[in-house]
Scaffold this motif. Structure first.
Motif, mmCIF file in Angstrom:
data_model
loop_
_atom_site.group_PDB
_atom_site.id
_atom_site.type_symbol
_atom_site.label_atom_id
_atom_site.label_comp_id
_atom_site.label_asym_id
_atom_site.label_seq_id
_atom_site.Cartn_x
_atom_site.Cartn_y
_atom_site.Cartn_z
ATOM 1 N N HIS A 1 -14.420 14.379 -6.709
ATOM 2 C CA HIS A 1 -13.218 13.176 -6.054
ATOM 3 C C HIS A 1 -14.316 12.172 -5.199
ATOM 4 C CE1 HIS A 1 -10.334 11.082 -3.696
ATOM 5 N NE2 HIS A 1 -9.467 10.485 -5.110
ATOM 6 N N ASP A 2 -14.423 13.456 -4.608
ATOM 7 C CA ASP A 2 -16.023 12.235 -3.318
ATOM 8 C C ASP A 2 -16.683 11.513 -4.467
ATOM 9 O OD1 ASP A 2 -14.231 13.207 -1.778
ATOM 10 O OD2 ASP A 2 -15.629 15.259 -0.991
ATOM 11 N N ARG A 3 -17.494 12.554 -5.645
ATOM 12 C CA ARG A 3 -18.494 11.762 -6.616
ATOM 13 C C ARG A 3 -17.579 10.543 -7.087
ATOM 14 N NH1 ARG A 3 -19.631 17.058 -8.118
ATOM 15 N NH2 ARG A 3 -17.854 16.640 -10.580
ATOM 16 N N ARG A 4 -16.672 10.540 -7.624
ATOM 17 C CA ARG A 4 -16.460 9.252 -8.110
ATOM 18 C C ARG A 4 -16.140 7.780 -7.455
ATOM 19 N NH1 ARG A 4 -13.368 9.537 -12.934
ATOM 20 N NH2 ARG A 4 -13.819 11.703 -13.760
ATOM 21 N N LEU A 5 -15.886 8.172 -5.830
ATOM 22 C CA LEU A 5 -15.612 7.399 -5.000
ATOM 23 C C LEU A 5 -16.842 7.241 -3.954
ATOM 24 C CD1 LEU A 5 -11.892 8.147 -3.780
ATOM 25 C CD2 LEU A 5 -12.867 6.616 -6.062
ATOM 26 N N ALA A 6 -18.169 8.075 -4.531
ATOM 27 C CA ALA A 6 -19.708 7.916 -3.568
ATOM 28 C C ALA A 6 -19.615 5.893 -4.011
ATOM 29 C CB ALA A 6 -21.125 8.904 -4.216
ATOM 30 N N GLY A 7 -19.605 5.560 -2.576
ATOM 31 C CA GLY A 7 -20.137 4.208 -2.094
ATOM 32 C C GLY A 7 -18.896 2.978 -2.730
ATOM 33 N N THR A 8 -17.215 3.444 -2.463
ATOM 34 C CA THR A 8 -16.839 2.363 -3.279
ATOM 35 C C THR A 8 -15.194 3.301 -1.687
ATOM 36 O OG1 THR A 8 -17.344 2.230 -4.981
ATOM 37 C CG2 THR A 8 -14.842 1.499 -4.922
ATOM 38 N N PRO A 9 -15.774 3.302 -1.122
ATOM 39 C CA PRO A 9 -14.580 2.993 0.183
ATOM 40 C C PRO A 9 -13.497 3.082 -0.428
ATOM 41 C CG PRO A 9 -15.756 1.006 0.980
ATOM 42 C CD PRO A 9 -16.604 2.401 -0.166
ATOM 43 N N PHE A 10 -11.956 2.567 -0.201
ATOM 44 C CA PHE A 10 -10.828 2.797 -0.397
ATOM 45 C C PHE A 10 -10.510 1.931 0.225
ATOM 46 C CE2 PHE A 10 -6.058 3.782 -0.142
ATOM 47 C CZ PHE A 10 -5.679 2.582 -1.477
ATOM 48 N N VAL A 11 -9.610 0.598 -0.324
ATOM 49 C CA VAL A 11 -8.989 -0.205 0.172
ATOM 50 C C VAL A 11 -7.908 -0.764 0.131
ATOM 51 C CG1 VAL A 11 -9.243 -2.457 1.303
ATOM 52 C CG2 VAL A 11 -11.733 -1.625 1.283
ATOM 53 N N ASN A 12 -7.241 -0.181 1.069
ATOM 54 C CA ASN A 12 -6.096 -0.120 -0.092
ATOM 55 C C ASN A 12 -5.639 -1.778 -0.142
ATOM 56 O OD1 ASN A 12 -2.672 -0.018 0.399
ATOM 57 N ND2 ASN A 12 -2.649 1.520 1.308
ATOM 58 N N PRO A 13 -4.544 -1.967 -1.142
ATOM 59 C CA PRO A 13 -4.023 -3.636 -1.641
ATOM 60 C C PRO A 13 -3.130 -4.284 -0.565
ATOM 61 C CG PRO A 13 -3.630 -1.852 -3.129
ATOM 62 C CD PRO A 13 -4.504 -0.566 -2.879
ATOM 63 N N ILE A 14 -3.033 -2.721 0.006
ATOM 64 C CA ILE A 14 -1.368 -3.866 0.670
ATOM 65 C C ILE A 14 -2.573 -3.313 2.391
ATOM 66 C CG2 ILE A 14 1.189 -3.719 1.682
ATOM 67 C CD1 ILE A 14 1.294 -1.339 -0.695
ATOM 68 N N PRO A 15 -1.790 -4.893 2.736
ATOM 69 C CA PRO A 15 -3.000 -5.458 3.817
ATOM 70 C C PRO A 15 -1.743 -4.832 4.746
ATOM 71 C CG PRO A 15 -2.656 -7.517 3.143
ATOM 72 C CD PRO A 15 -1.751 -6.023 1.795
ATOM 73 N N ASP A 16 -2.171 -4.058 6.235
ATOM 74 C CA ASP A 16 -1.742 -3.422 7.148
ATOM 75 C C ASP A 16 -0.611 -4.738 7.996
ATOM 76 O OD1 ASP A 16 -3.534 -1.523 6.725
ATOM 77 O OD2 ASP A 16 -4.609 -2.368 9.059
ATOM 78 N N ASP A 17 -0.491 -4.965 7.586
ATOM 79 C CA ASP A 17 0.269 -6.030 8.983
ATOM 80 C C ASP A 17 1.884 -6.111 6.986
ATOM 81 O OD1 ASP A 17 -0.748 -8.120 6.676
ATOM 82 O OD2 ASP A 17 -0.657 -8.973 8.290
ATOM 83 N N VAL A 18 1.581 -6.027 5.938
ATOM 84 C CA VAL A 18 2.387 -6.281 5.205
ATOM 85 C C VAL A 18 3.621 -5.292 5.189
ATOM 86 C CG1 VAL A 18 3.145 -6.423 2.271
ATOM 87 C CG2 VAL A 18 0.971 -7.603 3.795
ATOM 88 N N GLN A 19 4.777 -5.195 5.062
ATOM 89 C CA GLN A 19 6.363 -4.823 5.255
ATOM 90 C C GLN A 19 6.705 -4.403 3.851
ATOM 91 O OE1 GLN A 19 6.672 -2.752 8.640
ATOM 92 N NE2 GLN A 19 4.470 -4.510 8.759
ATOM 93 N N PRO A 20 7.434 -3.441 3.697
ATOM 94 C CA PRO A 20 7.790 -2.998 2.212
ATOM 95 C C PRO A 20 8.954 -4.502 1.708
ATOM 96 C CG PRO A 20 8.029 -0.677 3.129
ATOM 97 C CD PRO A 20 8.176 -2.413 4.711
ATOM 98 N N PRO A 21 8.647 -4.414 0.243
ATOM 99 C CA PRO A 21 9.959 -6.196 -0.030
ATOM 100 C C PRO A 21 10.826 -5.497 -0.029
ATOM 101 C CG PRO A 21 8.217 -5.043 -2.031
ATOM 102 C CD PRO A 21 7.611 -4.332 -0.823
ATOM 103 N N PHE A 22 12.586 -5.456 0.851
ATOM 104 C CA PHE A 22 13.062 -4.672 0.697
ATOM 105 C C PHE A 22 13.829 -5.865 0.316
ATOM 106 C CE2 PHE A 22 11.976 -2.161 4.524
ATOM 107 C CZ PHE A 22 11.624 -0.314 3.344
ATOM 108 N N PRO A 23 15.277 -5.698 -0.497
ATOM 109 C CA PRO A 23 15.749 -6.346 -0.944
ATOM 110 C C PRO A 23 16.621 -7.384 0.437
ATOM 111 C CG PRO A 23 16.692 -4.437 -1.592
ATOM 112 C CD PRO A 23 15.882 -4.112 -0.668
ATOM 113 N N GLY A 24 15.960 -9.300 -0.184
ATOM 114 C CA GLY A 24 16.624 -9.772 1.319
ATOM 115 C C GLY A 24 14.918 -10.246 1.712
ATOM 116 N N SER A 25 14.122 -9.465 1.914
ATOM 117 C CA SER A 25 13.366 -9.217 3.097
ATOM 118 C C SER A 25 12.336 -10.232 2.599
ATOM 119 C CB SER A 25 12.460 -8.061 2.951
ATOM 120 O OG SER A 25 11.438 -8.166 2.125
ATOM 121 N N HIS A 26 12.177 -11.437 1.266
ATOM 122 C CA HIS A 26 10.657 -12.098 0.864
ATOM 123 C C HIS A 26 11.554 -13.406 0.333
ATOM 124 C CE1 HIS A 26 7.568 -10.642 2.504
ATOM 125 N NE2 HIS A 26 8.247 -8.970 1.908
#
Length: 485
Positions: free
Chosen positions: A460-485
């Motif tokens: 796992h470490d070898r596969r991700l070497a040089g490619t750090p994980f950046v979550n595609p969900i930004p820190d300020d995004v809240q879950p899309p609960f029904p009615g929230s968007h």
């Protein structure tokens, strides 16, 4: 059986598999019932209150230590058992899809209720099988005294809600050594790590209302901006990677009166690419098209991310281990009654749908084959027709392995009434039992072979070497609960 740092004998592995599969068979009826009950109360993204409650109650009944509402998601949960040793996660889902209501076992479109939800992706089976596997692992650990902890993760909102991404962001997998999961399918095999990274986001345009006949020159149409964005994206398709996908839906057209210039309109985009870095770059171009549409129409534009999934990261160490167990296990054990049942449903499918099912699994088309009761090889041609899953985000932070087990007729389209109709059948019950045996035995073999966990982590470490994980969900995004968007 005690853990060892050296390869086990064939006899010890066979004994482990036999014991594990016996534990599954002991309790499978309880989890068939759970699957059927989840099928009967289909609930979509983040509204799975009855479904999550049923899983919670069974976790408690089976003796797990339960944490509810993890990651601030009301319908998410975690159940843990065991002590010391490695931590292995088994992931479950239980969300349904809108508009797929269908009567069970009926081989023609016949909704239980027009417009209602239905389990068109088999997640009623998915969570039930995962919980059955986790229960068997718990029971084995208790009986053997083997150190280790098994965790069942109840994950809502896979169908566009990206709950696992929010759970990853909350750190719920930071101490996990290996994650295991499965998905219902038409074939039996270890899944290749082949999925698309994606983001779902809204583009909101704001303009100026005006009388469309008397003062059209005073209006600035947000709907025009949406349409121009869609045209621009269609031109962009020629200049993006062939594996990328862009889909859209106009969620707010600004009104229903053609004699009013629409002041507000919203279009929702789903952008997919093979990898997270590719996704970042393609999103920049999509944003520029949106900005251009706003510029052309003299409107303003703002966007917001709703959800996002990373692409899957494979792990050959885990895949080979799971494949070795699958080859010993064989197929689910379908009988003549199952094949007669499947024949009724395959008659509702086109030849293209049937042949495409073989193609997606890298298999030669076999006319007349109704059910898969064999094992497809680990190394097979990779399908180019793939989707996205929030399991991808988990696979970036912990070594992950998945399988498919046959739970429905070959040729059954995903997200279809045919899949819903087969969700309580013998095929479903046999397939979910099959996957539970495979996941549980893989987990327990890892507990007895900590050297394999070390090897999986190193890969796992070898596969991700040089490619750090950046979550595609930004820190300020809240879950899309029904009615929230």
């Amino acid at each position: 059986m005690q853990p060892t740092s050296s390869p086990e004998s064939q006899d010890s592995v066979d004994a482990l598999l036999k014991q594990t599969w016996a534990l599954i068979d002991e309790k499978k009826g309880i989890f068939w019932d759970l699957s059927d009950r989840i099928w009967e109360t289909p609930e979509v993204n983040y509204t799975e209150f009855k479904s999550s409650k049923a899983h919670l109650e069974l976790l408690k009944q089976q003796g797990f230590r339960v944490t509810e509402g993890v990651a601030d998601l009301p319908t998410a949960m975690m159940g843990e058992a065991g002590a010391g040793g490695p931590i292995i996660a088994i992931l479950g889902e239980y969300d349904a899809l809108p508009g797929l209501s269908q009567q069970a076992d009926v081989a023609e479109p016949l909704p239980l209720q027009d417009g209602a939800n239905g389990h068109g992706c088999g997640h009623n089976m998915l969570g039930s099988s995962a919980l059955l596997a986790a229960t068997a692992v718990k029971d084995y650990l208790e009986a053997s005294g083997l150190p280790g902890r098994v965790r069942y993760y109840g994950c809502p909102a896979e169908e566009g809600g990206s709950a696992k991404g929010f759970m990853v962001r909350a750190g719920l997998f930071d101490d996990v050594d290996v994650a295991i999961c499965w998905h219902p399918g038409a074939f039996n095999g270890v899944m290749d790590a082949n999925s698309l990274a994606c983001n779902e986001l809204n583009y909101h345009f704001s303009g100026r209302a005006a009388h469309a006949a008397a003062t059209p020159h005073l209006g600035r149409s947000a709907l025009d901006a949406v349409e121009l964005m869609n045209v621009g994206i269609n031109y962009l398709r020629e200049h993006m990677p062939t594996s990328a996908r862009i889909h859209y839906a106009i969620t707010d057209s600004g009104g229903f009166s053609p004699n009013v210039v629409q002041a507000k309109a919203t279009v929702r985009y789903l952008v997919r690419t093979r990898t997270l870095p590719e996704l970042t770059e393609l999103l920049k171009r999509v944003d520029k098209v949106a900005q251009g549409a706003a510029l052309m129409t003299e409107t303003t534009m703002k966007s917001n991310v709703l959800s996002g999934d990373a692409n899957l990261i494979g792990n050959r160490v885990l895949e080979e281990l799971m494949q070795s167990h699958l080859e010993r296990l064989g197929g689910p054990g379908f009988d003549d009654a199952d094949r007669a049942y499947a024949a009724r449903f395959q008659q509702t499918m086109s030849q293209e749908e049937i042949s495409s099912a073989f193609q997606r699994m890298g298999q030669e088309y076999k006319p007349g084959e109704l059910l898969c009761d064999y094992v497809v090889p680990l190394d097979r041609p990779e399908s180019s027709m793939i989707g996205s899953t929030d399991v991808g985000s988990v696979s970036w932070v912990v070594p992950t392995v998945q399988c498919r087990s046959a739970t429905y007729t070959i040729g059954t389209p995903g997200h279809s009434w045919q899949l819903v109709a087969q969700g309580k059948s013998s095929l479903a019950h046999k397939g979910l039992t099959h996957s539970a045996k495979l996941m549980a035995s893989t987990a327990l073999n890892l507990f007895t072979r900590p050297d394999l966990i070390i090897a999986a982590k190193a890969e796992h470490d070898r596969r991700l070497a040089g490619t750090p994980f950046v979550n595609p969900i930004p820190d300020d995004v809240q879950p899309p609960f029904p009615g929230s968007h």
